[in-house]
Design a protein around this motif. Structure first.
Motif, PDB file in Angstrom:
ATOM      1  N   ILE A  43       0.904  -1.203   0.002  1.00  0.00           N
ATOM      2  CA  ILE A  43      -0.049   0.254  -0.016  1.00  0.00           C
ATOM      3  C   ILE A  43       0.873   1.329  -0.021  1.00  0.00           C
ATOM      4  O   ILE A  43       1.749   1.364   0.965  1.00  0.00           O
ATOM      5  CB  ILE A  43      -0.913  -0.042   1.462  1.00  0.00           C
ATOM      6  N   LEU A  44       0.806   2.257  -1.019  1.00  0.00           N
ATOM      7  CA  LEU A  44       1.551   3.281  -1.064  1.00  0.00           C
ATOM      8  C   LEU A  44       0.629   4.472  -1.147  1.00  0.00           C
ATOM      9  O   LEU A  44      -0.357   4.505  -1.842  1.00  0.00           O
ATOM     10  CB  LEU A  44       1.992   3.460  -2.410  1.00  0.00           C
ATOM     11  N   CYS A  45       0.768   5.638  -0.085  1.00  0.00           N
ATOM     12  CA  CYS A  45       0.109   6.625   0.286  1.00  0.00           C
ATOM     13  C   CYS A  45       1.066   7.983   0.127  1.00  0.00           C
ATOM     14  O   CYS A  45       1.845   8.069   0.901  1.00  0.00           O
ATOM     15  CB  CYS A  45      -0.624   6.305   1.452  1.00  0.00           C
ATOM     16  N   GLY A  46       0.600   8.627  -1.008  1.00  0.00           N
ATOM     17  CA  GLY A  46       1.257   9.971  -1.118  1.00  0.00           C
ATOM     18  C   GLY A  46       0.911  11.206  -0.940  1.00  0.00           C
ATOM     19  O   GLY A  46      -0.427  11.405  -1.330  1.00  0.00           O
ATOM     20  N   THR A  47       1.030  12.224  -0.597  1.00  0.00           N
ATOM     21  CA  THR A  47       0.593  13.602  -0.413  1.00  0.00           C
ATOM     22  C   THR A  47       1.630  14.472  -0.862  1.00  0.00           C
ATOM     23  O   THR A  47       2.914  14.551  -0.517  1.00  0.00           O
ATOM     24  CB  THR A  47       0.244  13.723   0.998  1.00  0.00           C
ATOM     25  N   SER A  48       1.179  15.682  -1.796  1.00  0.00           N
ATOM     26  CA  SER A  48       1.876  16.740  -2.227  1.00  0.00           C
ATOM     27  C   SER A  48       3.128  15.982  -2.899  1.00  0.00           C
ATOM     28  O   SER A  48       2.936  15.056  -3.475  1.00  0.00           O
ATOM     29  CB  SER A  48       2.461  17.581  -1.051  1.00  0.00           C
ATOM     30  N   ALA A  49       4.131  16.628  -2.836  1.00  0.00           N
ATOM     31  CA  ALA A  49       5.508  15.934  -3.225  1.00  0.00           C
ATOM     32  C   ALA A  49       5.723  14.509  -3.077  1.00  0.00           C
ATOM     33  O   ALA A  49       6.115  13.734  -3.936  1.00  0.00           O
ATOM     34  CB  ALA A  49       6.733  16.758  -2.886  1.00  0.00           C
ATOM     35  N   GLY A  50       5.135  14.010  -2.079  1.00  0.00           N
ATOM     36  CA  GLY A  50       5.389  12.630  -1.662  1.00  0.00           C
ATOM     37  C   GLY A  50       4.333  11.746  -2.449  1.00  0.00           C
ATOM     38  O   GLY A  50       4.657  10.658  -2.776  1.00  0.00           O
ATOM     39  N   ALA A  51       3.440  12.334  -3.180  1.00  0.00           N
ATOM     40  CA  ALA A  51       2.547  11.636  -4.231  1.00  0.00           C
ATOM     41  C   ALA A  51       3.315  11.101  -5.330  1.00  0.00           C
ATOM     42  O   ALA A  51       3.313  10.220  -5.716  1.00  0.00           O
ATOM     43  CB  ALA A  51       1.162  12.556  -4.258  1.00  0.00           C
ATOM     44  N   ILE A  52       3.984  12.245  -5.831  1.00  0.00           N
ATOM     45  CA  ILE A  52       5.064  12.021  -6.883  1.00  0.00           C
ATOM     46  C   ILE A  52       5.841  11.006  -6.639  1.00  0.00           C
ATOM     47  O   ILE A  52       5.991   9.855  -7.343  1.00  0.00           O
ATOM     48  CB  ILE A  52       5.987  13.221  -7.180  1.00  0.00           C
ATOM     49  N   ASN A  53       6.500  10.771  -5.464  1.00  0.00           N
ATOM     50  CA  ASN A  53       7.446   9.641  -4.951  1.00  0.00           C
ATOM     51  C   ASN A  53       6.844   8.251  -5.043  1.00  0.00           C
ATOM     52  O   ASN A  53       6.887   7.170  -5.234  1.00  0.00           O
ATOM     53  CB  ASN A  53       8.122   9.888  -3.818  1.00  0.00           C
ATOM     54  N   ALA A  54       5.334   8.285  -4.389  1.00  0.00           N
ATOM     55  CA  ALA A  54       4.610   7.158  -4.187  1.00  0.00           C
ATOM     56  C   ALA A  54       4.194   6.793  -5.625  1.00  0.00           C
ATOM     57  O   ALA A  54       4.150   5.466  -5.866  1.00  0.00           O
ATOM     58  CB  ALA A  54       3.319   7.393  -3.258  1.00  0.00           C
ATOM     59  N   ALA A  55       4.019   7.425  -6.420  1.00  0.00           N
ATOM     60  CA  ALA A  55       3.416   6.946  -7.877  1.00  0.00           C
ATOM     61  C   ALA A  55       4.343   6.594  -8.576  1.00  0.00           C
ATOM     62  O   ALA A  55       4.280   5.628  -9.414  1.00  0.00           O
ATOM     63  CB  ALA A  55       2.823   8.324  -8.721  1.00  0.00           C
ATOM     64  N   GLY A  56       5.580   7.105  -8.223  1.00  0.00           N
ATOM     65  CA  GLY A  56       6.912   6.476  -8.829  1.00  0.00           C
ATOM     66  C   GLY A  56       7.138   5.228  -8.788  1.00  0.00           C
ATOM     67  O   GLY A  56       7.628   4.273  -9.333  1.00  0.00           O
ATOM     68  N   VAL A  57       7.068   5.064  -7.314  1.00  0.00           N
ATOM     69  CA  VAL A  57       7.066   3.447  -6.981  1.00  0.00           C
ATOM     70  C   VAL A  57       6.094   2.586  -7.574  1.00  0.00           C
ATOM     71  O   VAL A  57       6.170   1.408  -7.935  1.00  0.00           O
ATOM     72  CB  VAL A  57       7.016   3.260  -5.659  1.00  0.00           C
ATOM     73  N   ALA A  58       4.742   2.919  -7.317  1.00  0.00           N
ATOM     74  CA  ALA A  58       3.595   2.410  -7.831  1.00  0.00           C
ATOM     75  C   ALA A  58       3.744   1.890  -9.377  1.00  0.00           C
ATOM     76  O   ALA A  58       3.298   0.893  -9.774  1.00  0.00           O
ATOM     77  CB  ALA A  58       2.458   3.167  -7.607  1.00  0.00           C
ATOM     78  N   CYS A  59       4.235   2.694 -10.139  1.00  0.00           N
ATOM     79  CA  CYS A  59       4.236   2.718 -11.740  1.00  0.00           C
ATOM     80  C   CYS A  59       5.035   1.525 -11.987  1.00  0.00           C
ATOM     81  O   CYS A  59       5.047   0.814 -13.025  1.00  0.00           O
ATOM     82  CB  CYS A  59       4.806   3.885 -12.468  1.00  0.00           C
TER      83      CYS A  59
END
Length: 380
Positions: A43-59
């Protein structure tokens, strides 16, 4: 993985350029792992700039090591111009529009400025480096259970977590916050990272959204709703950080006030939510399991591990502020952001290699200093 229990969630918070610290933590986790491809965070949860890093791992969750390596490459070679227009023409255009609005608002009322900075380069950066089709692929392969991106609605005032997940995950609704199933894309990341006043809001469906840290009363909540029983949290400020009170004579600069406001948006909500969760955990653990089961208490203990900077990031930012492009330095100097008191504001905008590389190295070192604890928590 989709049918198992005990899932671990990764929670990455906001903080602009401070999010480079998160990449160092993720690199250390990859180093400690005996299986480089395995994603330790279903489970990856990102907010603000953390959202970009979370999406980077999710992709690329089906190859965690590669995903983190790509993220690190982007952050280690970053320039402010990759995130927002940092050239003289771009800064001057934005400055003139704001000056015109303040001095003669009636002249620009048909096309008022939307933000201090133009983050069109960030959209291009995301499109070049993220393959969002990889999220569904990773879910189907069992490498990912869910990814959640949180943004704040300017019209509704609600904190909305857009999530893409296995079919077993269900939407949720609580006071001022709810989760919506959605196919994550570039607009979700731009909306979640749209720092108020600095970057423009983004329309998703019927509403304009801004930075997900705004009005996010429970940053850990999306992970819990998506089924996490353990949460690995990467903070953006030192644990229990506080400043000694001292007598001051000069009035705080605009940058100092802005930095204080942004810190309250990005940092305070998470600290309060962690404290709340730890209190609930202590209460639940004091109740015998058989009584909890008989009473059908709709709560469960959630194990947590927090990695946070061992050094003050605003002080590091003040040391590297000179790396910013000259037009940006000129803009920030005018509001007092280029001195030590303005380091907090500068830290959110300092997307330059000397700063981001220092934070990556710090995040890596802080995590490796707790290698045994991290390894045991994540089962590495």
């Amino acid at each position: 993985m989709n049918g198992t229990t005990g899932r671990t969630a990764l929670i990455l918070t906001g903080g602009g350029a401070r999010a480079a610290y998160q990449v160092g933590v993720l690199l250390a986790v990859a180093k400690l792992s005996s299986k480089k491809r395995r994603n330790p965070f279903p489970i990856l949860c990102g907010t603000s700039a953390g959202a970009i890093n979370a999406a980077g791992v999710a992709c690329l969750a089906d190859n965690y090591g590669k995903a983190v390596s790509i993220l690190a490459g982007v952050w280690r070679n970053m320039h402010a111009s990759d995130i927002y227009r940092a050239d003289a023409a771009g800064i001057a255009s934005s400055g003139m529009r704001w000056l015109g609005l303040l001095a003669m608002g009636w002249l620009v009322r048909r096309n008022p400025p939307r933000s201090l900075l133009d983050n069109a380069p960030l959209r291009d950066l995301l499109k070049r480096n993220l393959d969002f089709k990889g999220i569904e692929r990773s879910i189907n392969r069992g490498a990912l259970h869910a990814v959640s991106i949180t943004a704040s609605g300017y019209e509704s005032g609600e904190s909305i977590s857009f999530f893409q997940a296995h079919e077993s995950a269900q939407p949720w609704r609580r006071v001022q916050r709810f989760g919506i199933r959605s196919s994550i894309g570039t607009d979700h990341l731009l909306a979640s990272s749209a720092i108020p006043f600095i970057f423009p809001a983004v329309r998703i469906h019927r509403e304009f959204f801004g930075d997900g840290s705004m009005r996010q009363l429970a940053p850990i909540s999306p992970a819990i709703h998506l089924g996490a029983e353990r949460v690995f949290i990467v903070g953006a400020s030192r644990k229990n950080e506080h400043q000694d009170r001292r007598r001051v004579e000069s009035y705080p600069s605009l940058a100092q006030i802005a930095g204080h406001a942004l810190s309250s948006i990005f940092l305070d909500g998470l600290a309060v939510d962690i404290e709340r969760m730890q209190r609930i955990n202590r209460t639940l653990l004091s109740i015998p399991p058989e009584i909890r089961e008989q009473s059908q208490i709709p709560l469960r203990p959630v194990k947590t591990l927090i990695i946070s900077p061992s050094e003050r990031i605003d002080r590091i930012a003040a040391e590297h502020a000179g790396a910013l492009p000259a037009p940006v330095r000129f803009l920030l100097r005018g509001i007092g952001a280029m001195n030590r008191h303005g380091g907090a504001l500068t830290s959110y905008l300092l997307f330059e290699r000397p700063f981001t590389r220092t934070l990556i190295d710090l995040g890596y070192a802080d995590t490796m200093a707790h290698d045994t604890e991290v390894g045991d928590f994540l089962g590495l």
